[in-house]
Design a protein around this motif. Structure first.
Motif, PDB file in Angstrom:
ATOM      1  N   UNK A 100      55.247  45.024  38.526  1.00  0.00           N
ATOM      2  CA  UNK A 100      54.249  45.197  39.587  1.00  0.00           C
ATOM      3  C   UNK A 100      53.351  46.395  39.290  1.00  0.00           C
ATOM      4  N   UNK A 101      53.926  47.470  38.771  1.00  0.00           N
ATOM      5  CA  UNK A 101      53.122  48.637  38.387  1.00  0.00           C
ATOM      6  C   UNK A 101      52.077  48.238  37.340  1.00  0.00           C
ATOM      7  N   UNK A 102      52.482  47.486  36.315  1.00  0.00           N
ATOM      8  CA  UNK A 102      51.533  47.071  35.279  1.00  0.00           C
ATOM      9  C   UNK A 102      50.461  46.140  35.844  1.00  0.00           C
ATOM     10  N   UNK A 103      50.820  45.293  36.787  1.00  0.00           N
ATOM     11  CA  UNK A 103      49.821  44.447  37.445  1.00  0.00           C
ATOM     12  C   UNK A 103      48.791  45.316  38.169  1.00  0.00           C
ATOM     13  N   UNK A 104      49.258  46.359  38.836  1.00  0.00           N
ATOM     14  CA  UNK A 104      48.343  47.271  39.534  1.00  0.00           C
ATOM     15  C   UNK A 104      47.462  48.037  38.552  1.00  0.00           C
ATOM     16  N   UNK A 105      48.013  48.449  37.424  1.00  0.00           N
ATOM     17  CA  UNK A 105      47.219  49.141  36.397  1.00  0.00           C
ATOM     18  C   UNK A 105      46.086  48.232  35.925  1.00  0.00           C
ATOM     19  N   UNK A 106      46.393  46.962  35.680  1.00  0.00           N
ATOM     20  CA  UNK A 106      45.359  46.002  35.262  1.00  0.00           C
ATOM     21  C   UNK A 106      44.308  45.834  36.348  1.00  0.00           C
ATOM     22  N   UNK A 107      44.749  45.658  37.578  1.00  0.00           N
ATOM     23  CA  UNK A 107      43.813  45.501  38.685  1.00  0.00           C
ATOM     24  C   UNK A 107      42.912  46.720  38.829  1.00  0.00           C
ATOM     25  N   UNK A 108      43.484  47.909  38.769  1.00  0.00           N
ATOM     26  CA  UNK A 108      42.698  49.142  38.886  1.00  0.00           C
ATOM     27  C   UNK A 108      41.649  49.230  37.778  1.00  0.00           C
ATOM     28  N   UNK A 109      42.010  48.825  36.562  1.00  0.00           N
ATOM     29  CA  UNK A 109      41.045  48.847  35.459  1.00  0.00           C
ATOM     30  C   UNK A 109      39.906  47.849  35.696  1.00  0.00           C
ATOM     31  N   UNK A 110      40.239  46.662  36.171  1.00  0.00           N
ATOM     32  CA  UNK A 110      39.212  45.653  36.446  1.00  0.00           C
ATOM     33  C   UNK A 110      38.248  46.132  37.524  1.00  0.00           C
ATOM     34  N   UNK A 111      38.774  46.734  38.582  1.00  0.00           N
ATOM     35  CA  UNK A 111      37.911  47.217  39.662  1.00  0.00           C
ATOM     36  C   UNK A 111      37.027  48.352  39.169  1.00  0.00           C
ATOM     37  N   UNK A 112      37.584  49.270  38.377  1.00  0.00           N
ATOM     38  CA  UNK A 112      36.768  50.372  37.847  1.00  0.00           C
ATOM     39  C   UNK A 112      35.633  49.854  36.977  1.00  0.00           C
ATOM     40  N   UNK A 113      35.882  48.822  36.201  1.00  0.00           N
ATOM     41  CA  UNK A 113      34.854  48.286  35.295  1.00  0.00           C
ATOM     42  C   UNK A 113      33.822  47.420  35.995  1.00  0.00           C
ATOM     43  N   UNK A 114      34.274  46.594  36.922  1.00  0.00           N
ATOM     44  CA  UNK A 114      33.389  45.576  37.482  1.00  0.00           C
ATOM     45  C   UNK A 114      33.057  45.777  38.957  1.00  0.00           C
ATOM     46  N   UNK A 115      33.621  46.782  39.589  1.00  0.00           N
ATOM     47  CA  UNK A 115      33.332  47.036  40.994  1.00  0.00           C
ATOM     48  C   UNK A 115      34.024  46.036  41.901  1.00  0.00           C
ATOM     49  N   UNK A 116      33.513  45.933  43.123  1.00  0.00           N
ATOM     50  CA  UNK A 116      34.150  45.082  44.119  1.00  0.00           C
ATOM     51  C   UNK A 116      33.816  43.601  43.936  1.00  0.00           C
ATOM     52  N   UNK A 117      32.772  43.280  43.210  1.00  0.00           N
ATOM     53  CA  UNK A 117      32.408  41.885  42.952  1.00  0.00           C
ATOM     54  C   UNK A 117      33.033  41.475  41.628  1.00  0.00           C
ATOM     55  N   UNK A 118      34.293  41.071  41.679  1.00  0.00           N
ATOM     56  CA  UNK A 118      35.057  40.797  40.475  1.00  0.00           C
ATOM     57  C   UNK A 118      35.087  39.303  40.201  1.00  0.00           C
ATOM     58  N   UNK A 119      34.824  38.952  38.927  1.00  0.00           N
ATOM     59  CA  UNK A 119      34.914  37.553  38.525  1.00  0.00           C
ATOM     60  C   UNK A 119      36.366  37.111  38.613  1.00  0.00           C
ATOM     61  N   UNK A 120      36.574  35.863  38.977  1.00  0.00           N
ATOM     62  CA  UNK A 120      37.923  35.320  39.111  1.00  0.00           C
ATOM     63  C   UNK A 120      38.630  35.329  37.757  1.00  0.00           C
ATOM     64  N   UNK A 121      39.897  35.737  37.773  1.00  0.00           N
ATOM     65  CA  UNK A 121      40.683  35.852  36.541  1.00  0.00           C
ATOM     66  C   UNK A 121      42.102  35.374  36.762  1.00  0.00           C
ATOM     67  N   UNK A 122      42.786  35.160  35.646  1.00  0.00           N
ATOM     68  CA  UNK A 122      44.237  34.989  35.644  1.00  0.00           C
ATOM     69  C   UNK A 122      44.761  35.488  34.331  1.00  0.00           C
TER      70      UNK A 122
END
Length: 122
Positions: A100-122
């Protein structure tokens, strides 16, 4: 976008799904049981998500709440996770608090790079 993205740690699989949705600093957390709730508390999911989603965004709190589904799946690798972001919200699947920590690290990186308008991912 191509499916290559520099994240640390590098996920085994990363796929842009097309479409985007707005992340809100308002959060509605749904779990699939007590283990998921306990791990979410241990990893500070709510605080980390709100901090990342509200960083540098004046309208993040005005958007409707983002549904965050936290799912404990003991069949995953202990450090592994699945992150899915689509029009239904955010789903994080994990076997342990480390995953779960690693999932949050990935999410935090995506938000920092792309802001609140994030393209759908998996």
């Amino acid at each position: 976008m191509n499916n290559r993205i520099d994240l640390y740690p590098q996920p085994k699989l990363f796929q842009w799904l097309g479409g985007t949705s707005m992340l809100s600093s308002n959060i509605a957390v749904v779990t699939n049981g007590i283990k998921a709730e306990q791990m979410a508390a241990e990893v500070n999911v709510r605080q980390r998500y709100i901090s990342a989603a509200s960083c540098g965004a004046e309208n993040a709190s005005a958007a409707p709440a983002t549904v965050v589904k936290l799912e404990h799946h003991p069949d995953l690798h202990p450090q592994g996770y699945r992150l899915e972001w689509n029009e239904e919200g955010l789903r994080l699947s994990f076997a342990s608090a480390v995953g779960l920590h690693y999932a949050m690290v990935t999410l935090e990186q995506l938000i920092r790079r792309y802001g609140q308008q994030v393209e759908h991912v998996q």
